[in-house]
Write a protein that holds these residues in place. Structure first.
Motif, short mmCIF file in Angstrom:
data_model
loop_
_atom_site.label_atom_id
_atom_site.label_comp_id
_atom_site.label_asym_id
_atom_site.label_seq_id
_atom_site.Cartn_x
_atom_site.Cartn_y
_atom_site.Cartn_z
N MET A 1 0.85 -1.20 0.00
CA MET A 1 0.00 0.00 0.00
C MET A 1 0.88 1.24 0.00
O MET A 1 2.06 1.17 0.31
CB MET A 1 -0.95 -0.05 1.20
N ARG A 2 0.28 2.38 -0.36
CA ARG A 2 1.06 3.62 -0.33
C ARG A 2 1.47 3.92 1.11
O ARG A 2 0.69 3.70 2.06
CB ARG A 2 0.21 4.78 -0.85
N ALA A 3 2.66 4.44 1.25
CA ALA A 3 3.13 4.77 2.61
C ALA A 3 2.15 5.71 3.30
O ALA A 3 1.93 5.63 4.50
CB ALA A 3 4.52 5.39 2.55
N VAL A 4 1.55 6.62 2.52
CA VAL A 4 0.61 7.56 3.14
C VAL A 4 -0.63 6.86 3.68
O VAL A 4 -1.20 7.26 4.70
CB VAL A 4 0.20 8.68 2.16
N ASP A 5 -1.03 5.78 3.01
CA ASP A 5 -2.16 5.01 3.54
C ASP A 5 -1.74 4.25 4.80
O ASP A 5 -2.53 4.08 5.72
CB ASP A 5 -2.70 4.05 2.48
N ALA A 6 -0.47 3.85 4.80
CA ALA A 6 0.06 3.22 6.02
C ALA A 6 0.06 4.22 7.18
O ALA A 6 -0.22 3.85 8.32
CB ALA A 6 1.47 2.70 5.76
N ILE A 7 0.35 5.48 6.87
CA ILE A 7 0.30 6.51 7.93
C ILE A 7 -1.08 6.53 8.55
O ILE A 7 -1.25 6.54 9.77
CB ILE A 7 0.66 7.91 7.37
N MET A 8 -2.10 6.50 7.69
CA MET A 8 -3.48 6.53 8.21
C MET A 8 -3.78 5.28 9.06
O MET A 8 -4.41 5.37 10.09
CB MET A 8 -4.48 6.61 7.04
N GLU A 9 -3.28 4.14 8.58
CA GLU A 9 -3.49 2.91 9.35
C GLU A 9 -2.81 3.02 10.71
O GLU A 9 -3.36 2.58 11.74
CB GLU A 9 -2.94 1.70 8.59
N CYS A 10 -1.62 3.61 10.72
CA CYS A 10 -0.90 3.79 11.99
C CYS A 10 -1.70 4.66 12.94
O CYS A 10 -1.84 4.37 14.13
CB CYS A 10 0.46 4.45 11.77
N ASP B 1 8.75 12.33 -1.25
CA ASP B 1 8.88 11.17 -2.13
C ASP B 1 8.75 9.86 -1.37
O ASP B 1 8.18 8.89 -1.86
CB ASP B 1 10.21 11.21 -2.91
N LEU B 2 9.26 9.85 -0.12
CA LEU B 2 9.17 8.61 0.66
C LEU B 2 7.71 8.31 1.02
O LEU B 2 7.32 7.14 1.11
CB LEU B 2 10.02 8.72 1.93
N SER B 3 6.94 9.36 1.20
CA SER B 3 5.54 9.13 1.58
C SER B 3 4.75 8.54 0.42
O SER B 3 3.66 8.02 0.61
CB SER B 3 4.90 10.42 2.08
N ARG B 4 5.29 8.64 -0.78
CA ARG B 4 4.58 8.11 -1.95
C ARG B 4 4.98 6.68 -2.28
O ARG B 4 4.42 6.05 -3.18
CB ARG B 4 4.83 9.00 -3.16
N ALA B 5 5.96 6.17 -1.56
CA ALA B 5 6.47 4.83 -1.88
C ALA B 5 5.42 3.77 -1.60
O ALA B 5 4.48 3.99 -0.83
CB ALA B 5 7.72 4.56 -1.06
N ASP B 6 5.62 2.63 -2.23
CA ASP B 6 4.72 1.50 -2.03
C ASP B 6 5.36 0.59 -0.97
O ASP B 6 6.48 0.12 -1.16
CB ASP B 6 4.58 0.75 -3.37
N ILE B 7 4.70 0.36 0.12
CA ILE B 7 5.29 -0.50 1.15
C ILE B 7 4.26 -1.54 1.59
O ILE B 7 3.06 -1.37 1.39
CB ILE B 7 5.76 0.30 2.39
#
Ligand SMILES: Cc1ncc(C[n+]2csc(CCOP(=O)(O)OP(=O)(O)O)c2C)c(N)n1
Ligand SMILES: [Mg+2]
Lengths: 559, 185
Positions: A1-10, A160-166
């Motif tokens: 998922m996008r790192a930004v979506d991971a932020i929301m999950e966090c 750019d890191l926030s847009r990465a796929d993780i």
């Protein structure tokens, strides 16, 4: 998922229900994630408003307040709330956008060294260097913000890191080998403290914001009433002990009651709980509490013996320590409760001779002290009250009696003008069913007045009562008292027209000038739907008393 | 007496304040930190804003690559070692701090001296270096460079000896220190 979506999950995993913020280029990806995240986001009008709103939310609810800002100017705009949260130990997480990693160090557009700027004023901070670090950093940020001595934590995330796929996996463990707050309190020391309290003839409990942070108000009352210990609280501790109360001495310090300050001055044993002997408390340090021995209970070992050497230091969470202290105290044998009779006679005599007093007007003029009393009455004494910084803050602290913790929210350590309105906004978001009132200064309110728009748009029904004296009143007072009344740039005239301003912001505006109808008019304001801005015209040149003059000992209070 | 284990109450007069006294001597703090970006800045910044003066500071890797060791000396007459260590401990990346006891510590510093020498003076300086177990690491017609390892005192003594010859430059690393015996520092 996008790192930004991971932020929301966090954020969800950390139980975050609301974020205060304002977007920009460097956190555009993060804001895209807000669209579908299902987390409430309150769009503030200035990042400082967002930061203070997060603080108000945290102080009112005890949960971690969260604010977002973009890089550069967004990040510099939240520096004041970050410092404020550090000084007052407010659990907060600030997530800032940063320029792309290929631009870092090149003075790129809106690049600023956010970590460097905030380093001296945070509990901790994280510079994200790989997108894989994001979930752990956020998880650890929340842990650090809320545990031990609470405080602000910054997480700086390059665009750019926030847009990465993780691949996102919830982080449940912690990797903080250097961070292990002591929370239990040493049993032997606690027993010593109990014994010392039991033999003190002139004891005082001096409690601060740490008691509120630790949710230890119940325990504080229980300990105080397990004997007849007199209690005073700092500006940050108001509400930790239910005022009014027979054992309540009032606030101590620069604008505290004479009784509280005199009691400190003559005490033989002072039990400091979750407070830190700030200079606004001690006055002249070398003459502070000259007869006293000190028990000092605090979660932060660095506070113990920093300003005043402690005789019985106890490092631990105030609630844990108080619970043990109550037990130890009750287990003691041969405690002579009449040993404090003389002490109480002395205290009662001070209380009788030196109540908080002011000369009321003989006409309809509203004295500022009366304004607070009227608000206390109109709100049934049960509102969440925020304030700005200045005379009105001190009068609010003196004349609004706080019976419960988390009802009094103000900026103590930093003394940040403009704190009140956004803090009220945040408190109201956190406590939608409570009446939230801001006692503002006419100077201070202008420093974050833009948040009225946020309140109108988001239907956040805070009631702001401006104590309008037309002055930067506290500074005027010091110029009057200590600078031969040479007024220099403290007169603000009668600008702006707050009623019109309120209306322009979509709020209700009112102007009150008549003492005789003040309580009723305030009730009307409180009963009005939506945000209300009330311009209360008060005596222009009234001084806040009593007062420990700067650098003087407490026993020489004036006024 | 009001000992912790007894039921007797305390006499307040028995209580003695603990805490922030100044020791009046040099302290060597050995600080184990996480090997993360910005840690040194945090420590240096803490010292600067609290007004603590650092005398020497060294940073280097340890046997475990996750951690670095900072050795820091400061004057205990100026600051309370208690406050300094407590404030350092508040930094999240700081794991362990030892205020090393001089008697139980091996402390070493490396220094390089560039000394001006003409003719016969060269032999004299080299002789002094030998006494100090120094090494001559560079020689030109008009200078020598001497490398000395030892305690701060030894290096100061060498400095006093060679200064009269004409000390062109001196560079010192600051002390590193390790506790004696089998246990970890
Ligand atoms: C951001 C900021 N700037 C300056 C000050 C210094 N200061 C302290 S109180 C005060 C006056 C505040 O005026 P007002 O809000 O009208 O409150 P009053 O004292 O009149 O009640 C000032 C300027 C401050 N505390 N914060
Ligand atoms: Mg004013």
């Amino acid at each position: 998922m996008r790192a930004v979506d991971a932020i929301m999950e966090c954020l969800k995993a950390e139980g975050v229900e609301v974020v205060f913020g304002l977007p920009g280029g460097a956190n555009l990806p993060t804001y895209d994630a807000f669209v579908d995240a299902g987390i409430r986001h309150v769009l503030v009008r200035h990042e400082a408003g967002g930061g203070h709103a997060a603080e108000g939310y945290a102080k009112a609810t005890g949960r971690v307040g969260v604010a977002f800002a973009t890089s550069g100017p967004g990040a510099t705009n939240i520096v004041t709330p970050i410092v404020d949260a550090m000084m007052d130990s407010v659990p907060t997480v600030f997530i800032t956008g940063q320029v792309r990693t290929d631009l870092l160090g090149t003075d790129g557009f809106q690049e600023t060294d956010t970590l460097g700027i905030t380093m001296p004023v945070v509990k901790h901070s994280f510079q994200i260097r790989s997108p894989l670090e994001i979930p752990r950093a956020i998880h650890e940020a929340f842990h650090i913000a809320r545990s031990g001595r609470p405080g602000p934590v910054v997480v700086d995330i390059p665009q750019d890191l926030s847009r990465a796929d993780i691949t996102y996996e919830p982080v449940t463990d912690l990797n903080l080998p250097g961070y292990q707050p002591t929370t239990e309190g040493n049993t032997k020391q606690i027993r010593q403290a109990a014994k010392a309290m039991a033999s003190a003839r002139r004891p005082v409990i001096y409690a601060g914001g740490g008691v509120i942070n630790a949710n230890a108000s119940q325990e504080l009352s229980e300990f105080a009433t397990s004997d007849r210990f007199p209690v005073t609280c700092t500006l940050m501790g108001l509400g930790a002990f239910p005022a009014p109360h027979p054992q309540w001495l009032g606030m101590l310090g620069m604008h505290g009651t004479r009784t509280a300050n005199y009691a400190m001055d003559e005490a033989d044993l002072i039990c400091c709980i979750g407070a830190r002997f700030d200079d606004r408390i001690t006055g002249k340090l070398s003459e502070f509490a000259p007869h006293a021995k000190f028990i000092h209970i605090d979660i932060d070992p660095a506070e113990i013996s920093k300003n005043i050497p402690a005789h019985i230091p106890i490092v631990g969470d105030c609630r844990n320590v108080l619970r043990k202290l109550i037990k130890e105290y009750r287990a003691l044998e041969g405690v002579d409760t009449s040993r404090t009779d003389e002490w109480w006679q002395k205290i009662r005599a001070w209380q009788e001779k030196h109540p908080l007093r002011y000369e009321d007007s003989t006409d309809a003029e509203i004295k500022p002290q009366y304004m607070v009393q009227a608000l206390y009455e109109a709100s049934g004494g049960d509102a969440i009250v925020t304030s700005d910084v200045g005379q009105h803050q001190m009068w609010a602290a003196q004349h609004y009696h706080f019976a419960k913790p988390r009802r009094w929210i103000n900026s103590g350590g930093l003394g940040t003008m403009g704190f009140g309105l956004p803090a009220a906004l945040g408190a109201q978001v956190g406590c939608p069913d409570q009446t939230v009132v801001c006692i503002a200064g006419d100077g201070s309110i202008q420093m974050n007045i833009q948040e009225l728009a946020t309140c109108s748009q988001d239907k956040i029904p805070v009631k702001v009562f401006i104590m309008n004296n037309g002055y930067l009143g506290m500074v005027r007072q010091w110029q009057e008292l200590f600078w031969d009344k040479r007024y220099s740039h403290v007169d603000m005239g009668s600008y702006p027209d707050f009623v019109k301003l309120a209306e322009a912001y979509g709020a209700t505006g009112m102007r009150l000038t008549d003492k005789t109808t003040l309580v009723d008019d305030m009730k009307t304001a409180l009963a009005t739907d939506g945000p209300v801005l009330v311009d209360v015209r008060v005596t222009r040149e009234e001084n806040t008393y009593p007062m420990i003059a700067p650098g003087q000992p407490a026993r020489d209070m004036v006024g | 007496m009001g000992e912790p284990g007894t039921k007797e109450l305390l006499s307040l007069d028995e209580l003695e304040a603990a805490g922030n006294a100044r020791s009046g001597r040099k302290h060597i703090l050995s600080i184990l930190v996480e090997n993360k970006a910005g840690v040194l800045t945090r420590i240096a910044g803490l010292f600067a804003r609290r007004g603590y003066n650092i005398d020497t500071l060294t940073v280097g890797p340890t046997e475990d690559e996750q951690y670095s060791r900072i050795t820091l000396t400061f004057d205990g007459a100026m600051h309370s070692v208690d406050q300094v260590t407590k404030q350092l401990h508040k930094l999240i990346n700081v794991l362990k701090i030892r205020d090393l006891e001089p008697a139980d510590t091996v402390a070493r510093e490396l220094a390089l001296f560039k000394v001006a020498v003409e003719g016969a003076q060269r032999a004299e300086v080299m002789q002094i270096s030998e006494i100090f177990r120094g090494k001559v690491v560079d020689v030109t017609r008009r200078s020598v460079i001497v490398e000395i390892t030892g305690t701060t005192d030894k290096i100061a003594a060498f400095e006093r000896m060679v200064r009269p010859f004409g000390l062109i430059e001196m560079m010192r690393t600051g002390e590193i220190a390790i506790s004696r015996g089998r246990g970890e520092t």
